[in-house]
Design an enzyme around this catalytic site. Structure first.
Site, mmCIF file in Angstrom:
data_model
loop_
_atom_site.group_PDB
_atom_site.id
_atom_site.type_symbol
_atom_site.label_atom_id
_atom_site.label_comp_id
_atom_site.label_asym_id
_atom_site.label_seq_id
_atom_site.Cartn_x
_atom_site.Cartn_y
_atom_site.Cartn_z
ATOM 1 C CG HIS A 79 42.092 41.095 45.217
ATOM 2 N ND1 HIS A 79 42.799 40.014 44.729
ATOM 3 C CD2 HIS A 79 42.916 41.720 46.088
ATOM 4 C CE1 HIS A 79 43.985 39.978 45.283
ATOM 5 N NE2 HIS A 79 44.093 41.003 46.107
ATOM 6 C CG HIS A 108 50.247 41.815 43.665
ATOM 7 N ND1 HIS A 108 51.146 40.773 43.773
ATOM 8 C CD2 HIS A 108 49.496 41.775 44.792
ATOM 9 C CE1 HIS A 108 50.946 40.139 44.915
ATOM 10 N NE2 HIS A 108 49.949 40.735 45.544
#
Length: 303
Positions: free
Chosen positions: A51, A93
């Protein structure tokens, strides 16, 4: 990734057994195959995806993080894409730069430090590593083009997430242009090296219309009753691990997606061995983790 708030999550979990659709009905609800998209799972257990790179061990969404995943033996990584003021796609992100860069020091008068308010050249000046560990000082925010080239160099594969596409009209086409430029839209890459995901149903529909051959995952937990509709334009339902059950996973995998193959489910973000074993017990196809080594040890998957 963030959880999809919604009544859909509750609906998915309430009475899953009662809502399970027979396989034959689910198949009839989905379109027939229009092209070959190969499942990314390469072992009998769930695929392990790093991730934002191996983000427990290197600063997230940087080249260092995907290099770390490579060094740990993980071929699949996940990233996040945002767009700058001058139209460059960068790997980040959050929709602002505060958490993972020194933007407040470099540009103190530019609050609230949104990605979309800075040019690519300005973002390239930022330190994206010191917040994580001093040894990563000077690490930069990569552009999507730089990132794709490094993933290719590392012989890795990618779950690509377009973040908040509602903030960036046309980002789907922009992303496709970068993928084309870096060689990621040829048959080899599309068949087995790329999954495109988003929390936005509208964005996923756009990508499917533009490139139906690309494997796509919807981030969220739609109700079982909604799955036949999702199966017309995505190949995966990628849900937070706390929102799924054995019955829900079975309901997803009973459907056939737009390429005539069973729907898959990747679950996130799983960092504890017990959670990994539980998700694997449900039969998920993939597990996305900041600590992919912990998941690999727990489920016995060597990626």
């Amino acid at each position: 990734m963030y959880a999809r708030p919604a009544a859909a999550t509750a609906a998915a979990l309430l009475g899953v057994g009662a809502l399970l659709l027979p396989t034959t009905t689910a198949h009839a609800a989905a379109p027939r195959s229009t092209g070959a998209v190969q499942a990314p799972t390469e072992t009998d257990g769930p695929l392990v995806v790093a991730h934002r790179g191996a983000s427990a061990y290197a600063p997230e969404n940087t080249l260092a993080a995907i290099d770390k995943a490579r060094d740990m033996g993980f071929r699949w990584v996940e990233n996040d894409v945002q767009r700058t003021k001058d139209g460059e796609l960068v790997i980040m992100h959050d929709d602002n730069l505060k958490r993972t860069t020194n933007v407040e020091e470099v540009f103190p008068d530019r609050a609230p430090w949104k990605v979309a308010d800075f040019t690519a050249a300005e973002i390239a000046k930022l330190d994206a590593g010191s917040w994580f560990d001093a040894k990563y000082a000077g690490t930069r925010v990569p552009t999507l083009e730089q990132y794709m080239n490094r993933v290719e160099q590392n012989h890795q594969k990618l779950v690509l997430e377009v973040k908040k596409p509602e903030l960036y009209p046309g980002i789907e086409q922009d992303t496709l242009r970068v993928l084309e430029k870096t060689g990621w839209l040829d048959r080899k890459h599309v068949k087995s090296k790329l999954v495109w995901q988003s929390f936005s149903e509208e964005s996923m529909r756009k990508v499917h219309a533009l490139r139906p051959d690309i494997k796509k995952g919807f981030l969220g937990t739609p109700s079982v009753a909604e799955l036949p509709e999702y199966a017309t334009f995505v190949d995966q339902i990628n849900a937070r691990h706390t929102t799924i059950s054995h019955g829900y996973v079975a309901a997803i995998q009973a459907m056939r997606g737009p390429h005539g193959k069973p729907l898959e489910i990747f679950t996130w973000t799983v960092d504890e061995a017990a959670d990994a074993r539980r998700a694997a017990g449900y039969g998920v196809n993939g597990i996305i983790s900041n600590k992919p080594d912990v998941v690999r040890s727990a489920v016995g998957n060597e990626d």
